[in-house]
Design a protein around this motif. Structure first.
Motif, PDB file in Angstrom:
ATOM      1  N   ASN A  30       0.826  -1.213   0.000  1.00 47.77           N
ATOM      2  CA  ASN A  30       0.000   0.000   0.000  1.00 47.77           C
ATOM      3  C   ASN A  30       0.859   1.262   0.000  1.00 47.77           C
ATOM      4  N   TYR A  31       1.945   1.249   0.785  1.00 49.22           N
ATOM      5  CA  TYR A  31       2.817   2.416   0.877  1.00 49.22           C
ATOM      6  C   TYR A  31       3.877   2.426  -0.224  1.00 49.22           C
ATOM      7  N   ALA A  32       4.174   1.246  -0.794  1.00 51.77           N
ATOM      8  CA  ALA A  32       5.164   1.194  -1.873  1.00 51.77           C
ATOM      9  C   ALA A  32       4.591   1.741  -3.175  1.00 51.77           C
ATOM     10  N   LEU A  33       3.259   1.674  -3.336  1.00 54.73           N
ATOM     11  CA  LEU A  33       2.590   2.163  -4.550  1.00 54.73           C
ATOM     12  C   LEU A  33       1.768   3.392  -4.177  1.00 54.73           C
ATOM     13  N   ARG A  34       2.372   4.553  -4.228  1.00 57.75           N
ATOM     14  CA  ARG A  34       1.667   5.781  -3.846  1.00 57.75           C
ATOM     15  C   ARG A  34       1.189   6.491  -5.106  1.00 57.75           C
ATOM     16  N   ASN A  35      -0.159   6.535  -5.271  1.00 57.31           N
ATOM     17  CA  ASN A  35      -0.720   7.154  -6.472  1.00 57.31           C
ATOM     18  C   ASN A  35      -1.006   8.637  -6.253  1.00 57.31           C
ATOM     19  N   GLN A  36      -1.626   9.256  -7.243  1.00 58.26           N
ATOM     20  CA  GLN A  36      -1.857  10.708  -7.204  1.00 58.26           C
ATOM     21  C   GLN A  36      -2.731  11.133  -6.024  1.00 58.26           C
ATOM     22  N   ASP A  37      -3.612  10.232  -5.572  1.00 55.04           N
ATOM     23  CA  ASP A  37      -4.513  10.568  -4.462  1.00 55.04           C
ATOM     24  C   ASP A  37      -3.869  10.385  -3.098  1.00 55.04           C
ATOM     25  N   ASP A  38      -2.655   9.860  -3.080  1.00 56.63           N
ATOM     26  CA  ASP A  38      -2.002   9.535  -1.801  1.00 56.63           C
ATOM     27  C   ASP A  38      -0.967  10.558  -1.360  1.00 56.63           C
ATOM     28  N   PHE A  39      -0.973  11.733  -1.993  1.00 55.70           N
ATOM     29  CA  PHE A  39       0.026  12.749  -1.647  1.00 55.70           C
ATOM     30  C   PHE A  39      -0.529  13.857  -0.760  1.00 55.70           C
ATOM     31  N   SER A  40      -1.717  13.671  -0.213  1.00 53.69           N
ATOM     32  CA  SER A  40      -2.311  14.710   0.643  1.00 53.69           C
ATOM     33  C   SER A  40      -1.969  14.514   2.113  1.00 53.69           C
ATOM     34  N   ASP A  41      -1.549  13.314   2.497  1.00 51.31           N
ATOM     35  CA  ASP A  41      -1.185  13.031   3.890  1.00 51.31           C
ATOM     36  C   ASP A  41       0.023  12.107   3.893  1.00 51.31           C
ATOM     37  N   ILE A  42       1.013  12.437   4.690  1.00 52.62           N
ATOM     38  CA  ILE A  42       2.262  11.673   4.689  1.00 52.62           C
ATOM     39  C   ILE A  42       2.062  10.257   5.210  1.00 52.62           C
ATOM     40  N   PHE A  43       1.256  10.121   6.258  1.00 57.59           N
ATOM     41  CA  PHE A  43       1.118   8.825   6.922  1.00 57.59           C
ATOM     42  C   PHE A  43      -0.141   8.059   6.515  1.00 57.59           C
ATOM     43  N   LYS A  44      -1.196   8.760   6.168  1.00 59.18           N
ATOM     44  CA  LYS A  44      -2.477   8.117   5.872  1.00 59.18           C
ATOM     45  C   LYS A  44      -2.738   8.117   4.372  1.00 59.18           C
ATOM     46  N   LEU A  45      -2.926   6.932   3.805  1.00 56.08           N
ATOM     47  CA  LEU A  45      -3.203   6.807   2.385  1.00 56.08           C
ATOM     48  C   LEU A  45      -4.692   6.992   2.109  1.00 56.08           C
ATOM     49  N   SER A  46      -5.026   7.243   0.849  1.00 53.83           N
ATOM     50  CA  SER A  46      -6.407   7.568   0.484  1.00 53.83           C
ATOM     51  C   SER A  46      -7.357   6.397   0.696  1.00 53.83           C
ATOM     52  N   ASN A  47      -6.856   5.157   0.633  1.00 53.44           N
ATOM     53  CA  ASN A  47      -7.753   4.014   0.809  1.00 53.44           C
ATOM     54  C   ASN A  47      -7.962   3.645   2.269  1.00 53.44           C
ATOM     55  N   PHE A  48      -7.320   4.382   3.204  1.00 50.37           N
ATOM     56  CA  PHE A  48      -7.546   4.151   4.629  1.00 50.37           C
ATOM     57  C   PHE A  48      -8.637   5.090   5.126  1.00 50.37           C
ATOM     58  N   LEU A  49      -9.892   4.764   4.764  1.00 51.43           N
ATOM     59  CA  LEU A  49     -11.009   5.635   5.103  1.00 51.43           C
ATOM     60  C   LEU A  49     -11.680   5.222   6.410  1.00 51.43           C
ATOM     61  N   GLY A  50     -11.313   4.075   6.939  1.00 51.61           N
ATOM     62  CA  GLY A  50     -11.984   3.582   8.135  1.00 51.61           C
ATOM     63  C   GLY A  50     -11.316   4.047   9.415  1.00 51.61           C
ATOM     64  N   ARG A  51     -11.516   3.249  10.468  1.00 52.98           N
ATOM     65  CA  ARG A  51     -10.997   3.592  11.789  1.00 52.98           C
ATOM     66  C   ARG A  51      -9.466   3.588  11.789  1.00 52.98           C
ATOM     67  N   HIS A  52      -8.906   4.334  12.726  1.00 58.07           N
ATOM     68  CA  HIS A  52      -7.449   4.429  12.851  1.00 58.07           C
ATOM     69  C   HIS A  52      -6.816   3.070  13.132  1.00 58.07           C
ATOM     70  N   LEU A  53      -7.601   2.152  13.698  1.00 61.12           N
ATOM     71  CA  LEU A  53      -7.094   0.814  13.983  1.00 61.12           C
ATOM     72  C   LEU A  53      -6.503   0.159  12.739  1.00 61.12           C
ATOM     73  N   TYR A  54      -7.040   0.501  11.559  1.00 58.66           N
ATOM     74  CA  TYR A  54      -6.642  -0.177  10.336  1.00 58.66           C
ATOM     75  C   TYR A  54      -5.331   0.337   9.747  1.00 58.66           C
ATOM     76  N   TRP A  55      -4.783   1.455  10.259  1.00 65.78           N
ATOM     77  CA  TRP A  55      -3.534   1.924   9.659  1.00 65.78           C
ATOM     78  C   TRP A  55      -2.534   2.504  10.656  1.00 65.78           C
ATOM     79  N   LYS A  56      -2.993   3.110  11.727  1.00 65.17           N
ATOM     80  CA  LYS A  56      -2.039   3.740  12.649  1.00 65.17           C
ATOM     81  C   LYS A  56      -1.102   2.753  13.342  1.00 65.17           C
ATOM     82  N   PRO A  57      -1.595   1.602  13.806  1.00 64.39           N
ATOM     83  CA  PRO A  57      -0.645   0.656  14.405  1.00 64.39           C
ATOM     84  C   PRO A  57       0.442   0.210  13.422  1.00 64.39           C
ATOM     85  N   TYR A  58       0.073   0.072  12.136  1.00 68.73           N
ATOM     86  CA  TYR A  58       1.087  -0.306  11.145  1.00 68.73           C
ATOM     87  C   TYR A  58       2.135   0.792  10.990  1.00 68.73           C
ATOM     88  N   VAL A  59       1.686   2.038  10.906  1.00 68.38           N
ATOM     89  CA  VAL A  59       2.634   3.148  10.812  1.00 68.38           C
ATOM     90  C   VAL A  59       3.533   3.166  12.041  1.00 68.38           C
TER      91      VAL A  59
END
Length: 597
Positions: free
Chosen positions: A157-186
């Motif tokens: 997910n982080y290796a393939l950063r598309n045009q929509d993924d440049f608005s937030d350094i840590f959170k990608l555009s497909n992480f629309l749900g709860r923080h549980l789904y991405w913050k622990p990984y970061v």
């Protein structure tokens, strides 16, 4: 884990792409003058990223271009060659028509061609296996142990950063749900204990869900004052005695007690309630009549001519001092009247509802009074037997309801205990997160310090500014991640919020992470789509110089897509660096050599 080669069985429509170990540029050439000023060119630069994701076994979606235009791509079979961190290779075969069946082959040498390889289990190490099983095999082959327990898809997910993924350094555009789904990984990638971070989110979610359950249980119990179990147990004992007495009357055919109860109920309760409700009804009716009278339209209570003359005389006497004209006085009187009528109508509606409810209660009480009078005056023994039986059934129903509420009361206690226990555990986890954060951020070495140093070096080299990464623990106990540009006094500048700087900071963060994990069990490629767009010439030059040297020295494969007009003047790319050239002059220049779709 790096990209090595992508090819298909339809070589006439899709040319093989061979990637090198360092900088790989997907170059789009704008040859037609009418396309020079366009923002999008539909050459396939972004589609290539999607195609790579497909080869890494992303789940099928109907919006994905292969399936959105299924008729065009139904016959395609794609082959993806990856270099493993061990130095060996693996090829993944995935078709469009049978996309949930995957074939995998291990091999020693790169740039292979397995299009003609026999389609059976002897030629492939794994042939036509289910996609979920294939993911497990790839996860084992890629062996990205640094992100365990997450699988390789999290890193992709982080290796393939598309045009929509440049608005937030840590959170990608497909992480629309709860923080549980991405913050622990970061947090894991940055070097923190991800188990604690994940556990804190899970406990917070469990506590909120349990509070909702508790609220529903309490609503079902009703407004019991005091300890529910104690109150309900006392009421149950009372109802059991009442049922026992009623049963005794039925067994002995002696209904004197029932007669006495009816007389007492008639005198002490029903009659008193009727008197009280009649008093309330009289009060409500009186107020309703009074308010209805005020709603009627009334004329202005003062005469026009005298009042107007008074204002004219006052205007002469107090020239310039009067603030209100006669017309304003009339308007003021009208507004007051309208507001008053609005309030009166609302009050009237409320009183009428109350009167309706009181009248309905009176009807019920009068009916109950009538029944008891009939019971006392006319009922024989058999009729009284039926009446007492009916009362006994009602009491038994109440007893069953009390038992049900006692069960609910037990569940309330269990729910309260679970909330208390989870809250206690959460406090322990929050303390562990605090201790872990202190240890990681204060350590002189480690992956966190390495990522910070890499990021700061990138920002200084490319932007000539001070870059920073930091964390803090919020009031919920979770970690918040920050990255950006700071002034010489340590304050974050607004430059970090601009689109151009945000994009290059995202790229810098990805590179900083990969460089920190160089040589270990981590994904070793990065794909940035349109990375140089909107940057000024000097920053483009500095960025290209950086990715030409630093990533390759640290073992990171960097893939960048760009339009030729984004290439800074005086900078040329080598043939080895340009792994794919696309252009707008006909189908031959597109990723798929076919008419536009």
């Amino acid at each position: 884990m790096k990209l090595s080669k992508i090819y298909s069985n339809q070589s006439g429509y899709f040319n093989p792409i061979e990637f090198n170990e360092g900088l790989n540029v997907i170059l789009g050439e704008i040859r037609l003058p009418e396309n020079k000023d366009k923002d999008t060119h539909n050459l396939g630069k972004s589609k290539l990223m999607e195609l790579i994701d497909y080869g890494l076994l992303k789940e099928r979606k109907n919006t994905f271009f292969l399936f959105k235009h299924y008729a065009l791509f139904e016959g395609f079979v794609f082959f993806y060659e990856f270099k493993l961190n061990s130095g060996k290779y693996i090829t993944v075969r995935r078709s469009v028509s049978n996309n949930t069946k995957i074939s995998i082959k291990r091999h020693e040498d790169k740039y292979q061609n397995f299009i003609s390889l026999s389609e059976d289990s002897h030629a492939w190490d794994f042939y036509d296996i289910a996609i979920d099983k294939a993911k497990l095999i790839l996860d084992a082959e890629f062996n990205l142990k640094e992100i365990s327990p997450w699988d390789y898809r999290a890193a992709v997910n982080y290796a393939l950063r598309n045009q929509d993924d440049f608005s937030d350094i840590f959170k990608l555009s497909n992480f629309l749900g709860r923080h549980l789904y991405w913050k622990p990984y970061v947090g894991k990638v940055l070097g923190f204990n991800a188990d604690n971070l994940k556990r804190n989110y899970e406990l917070a979610f469990a506590i909120e869900k349990e509070k909702e359950i508790l609220a529903d249980l309490r609503a079902d119990l009703g407004g019991i004052i005091g300890d529910e179990e104690e109150v309900l147990s006392g009421l149950l004992e009372f109802k059991r005695k009442e049922a026992s007495l009623l049963q005794e009357q039925l067994d002995t055919f002696n209904f004197n007690k029932a007669d006495t109860d009816n007389i007492e109920r008639l005198v002490s309760e029903i009659d008193e309630d009727i008197v009280e409700l009649n008093r309330v009804k009289y009060y409500l009716s009186s107020n309703i009549r009074r308010l209805r009278g005020t709603v009627e339209e009334r004329k202005v209570s003062f005469k026009v001519s005298p009042t107007k003359k008074l204002f004219e005389e006052a205007g002469v006497l107090f020239d310039g001092q009067l603030k209100k004209s006669y017309a304003e006085l009339l308007e003021f009187n009208r507004k007051i009247t309208v507001e008053r009528k609005k309030y009166v109508k609302e009050r009237l509606l409320k009183l009428e509802r109350e009167l309706y409810e009181v009248s309905a209660s009176l009807d019920e009480l009068n009916e109950a009074r009538s029944k008891r009078l009939v019971y006392l005056n006319t009922m024989g023994t058999f009729d009284k037997y039926k009446e007492v039986t009916s009362v006994l059934l009602a009491v038994k129903t109440e007893i069953n309801d009390i038992h049900r509420k006692l069960t609910l009361s037990t569940k309330v206690g269990e729910s309260e205990f679970k909330i208390e226990e989870d809250t206690r555990l959460q406090q322990e986890v929050k303390q562990k997160i605090k201790i872990d954060r202190d240890d990681v951020t204060k350590a002189k070495d480690g992956v966190y310090q390495s990522i910070k140093a890499n990021f700061a070096s990138f920002v200084e080299t490319v932007l000539d500014k001070n870059g920073f990464i930091s964390t803090k623990q919020n009031k919920e106990g979770n970690l918040e991640f920050y990255a950006g540009i700071m002034s010489d006094t340590g304050e974050q500048t607004s430059e970090s919020d601009g689109h151009s700087y945000k994009k290059i900071l995202c790229m810098g963060y990805d590179l900083a992470v990969n460089l920190a994990y160089g040589g270990s069990g981590f994904v070793r490629f990065i794909y940035h789509d349109g990375g140089l767009e909107t940057l000024d010439e000097r920053k483009k030059i500095a960025f290209l110089e950086y990715v030409r040297t630093i990533p390759e020295l640290s073992g990171t494969q960097y893939i960048l897509t760009l339009i030729d007009t984004d290439l800074p003047k005086g900078v040329s790319l080598t043939e080895d660096e340009i792994v794919l050239t696309l252009h707008d002059d006909g189908p031959s220049g597109r990723l798929f050599k076919m008419p536009s779709w």
